[in-house]
Design a protein around this motif. Structure first.
Motif, PDB file in Angstrom:
ATOM      1  N   HIS A   1       0.817  -1.217   0.000  1.00  0.00           N
ATOM      2  CA  HIS A   1       0.000   0.000   0.000  1.00  0.00           C
ATOM      3  C   HIS A   1       0.848   1.262   0.000  1.00  0.00           C
TER       4      HIS A   1
ATOM      5  N   VAL B   1       0.849   8.518  -5.484  1.00  0.00           N
ATOM      6  CA  VAL B   1      -0.118   9.550  -5.112  1.00  0.00           C
ATOM      7  C   VAL B   1      -0.643  10.223  -6.378  1.00  0.00           C
TER       8      VAL B   1
ATOM      9  N   LEU C   1      -6.595   4.074   3.624  1.00  0.00           N
ATOM     10  CA  LEU C   1      -5.406   3.270   3.855  1.00  0.00           C
ATOM     11  C   LEU C   1      -5.002   3.428   5.318  1.00  0.00           C
TER      12      LEU C   1
ATOM     13  N   THR D   1      -4.477   9.261   3.294  1.00  0.00           N
ATOM     14  CA  THR D   1      -4.825   8.964   1.905  1.00  0.00           C
ATOM     15  C   THR D   1      -5.616   7.668   1.835  1.00  0.00           C
ATOM     16  N   GLY D   2      -6.115   7.402   0.648  1.00  0.00           N
ATOM     17  CA  GLY D   2      -6.830   6.160   0.414  1.00  0.00           C
ATOM     18  C   GLY D   2      -6.850   5.859  -1.064  1.00  0.00           C
ATOM     19  N   THR D   3      -7.379   4.710  -1.402  1.00  0.00           N
ATOM     20  CA  THR D   3      -7.507   4.356  -2.810  1.00  0.00           C
ATOM     21  C   THR D   3      -8.887   4.793  -3.284  1.00  0.00           C
TER      22      THR D   3
ATOM     23  N   ARG E   1      -3.243   6.824  -5.063  1.00  0.00           N
ATOM     24  CA  ARG E   1      -3.761   7.233  -3.755  1.00  0.00           C
ATOM     25  C   ARG E   1      -4.277   8.655  -3.862  1.00  0.00           C
TER      26      ARG E   1
END
Length: 103
Positions: free
Chosen positions: A26, A31, A74, A79-81, A89
């Motif tokens: 991950h 980004v 995440l 951040t996240g997907t 991200r």
């Protein structure tokens, strides 16, 4: 099924390796930046407070990626997907015109 020491050790080693690889995976997701072509096309902003409401009238104050159905956080939290920007991200405080509020 009998579990002997050799099988136990092999399974433990494999489990440890898979957890280590999964944890590193991950952090290697790149980004998404605002100057990315897909980000520009969808009006992505890393900070939702900077969305041009004249250009994107669909935006409502307070909307952000963390509240979108496409977003999956995440572990590090900032951040996240995103299902729209696959393989990148996104900032949890970001926004794009594909925003759909979580149900």
């Amino acid at each position: 099924m009998t579990l002997n020491r050799r099988i136990f050790m092999i399974q433990s080693l494999l489990g440890t390796v898979s957890l280590t690889v999964g944890d590193q995976a991950h952090t290697e997701i790149p980004v998404l930046f605002e100057d990315d072509s897909q980000a520009r096309n969808l009006g992505y902003k890393e900070d939702s407070r900077k969305v041009d409401t004249a250009k994107f009238p669909k935006y409502s104050a307070g909307q952000k990626c963390a509240e979108c159905q496409w977003f999956k956080a995440l572990p590090e939290g900032s951040t996240g997907t995103c299902g729209v920007f696959s393989g990148k991200r996104v900032n949890r405080n970001g926004w794009c015109k594909s925003f759909v509020h979580k149900e």
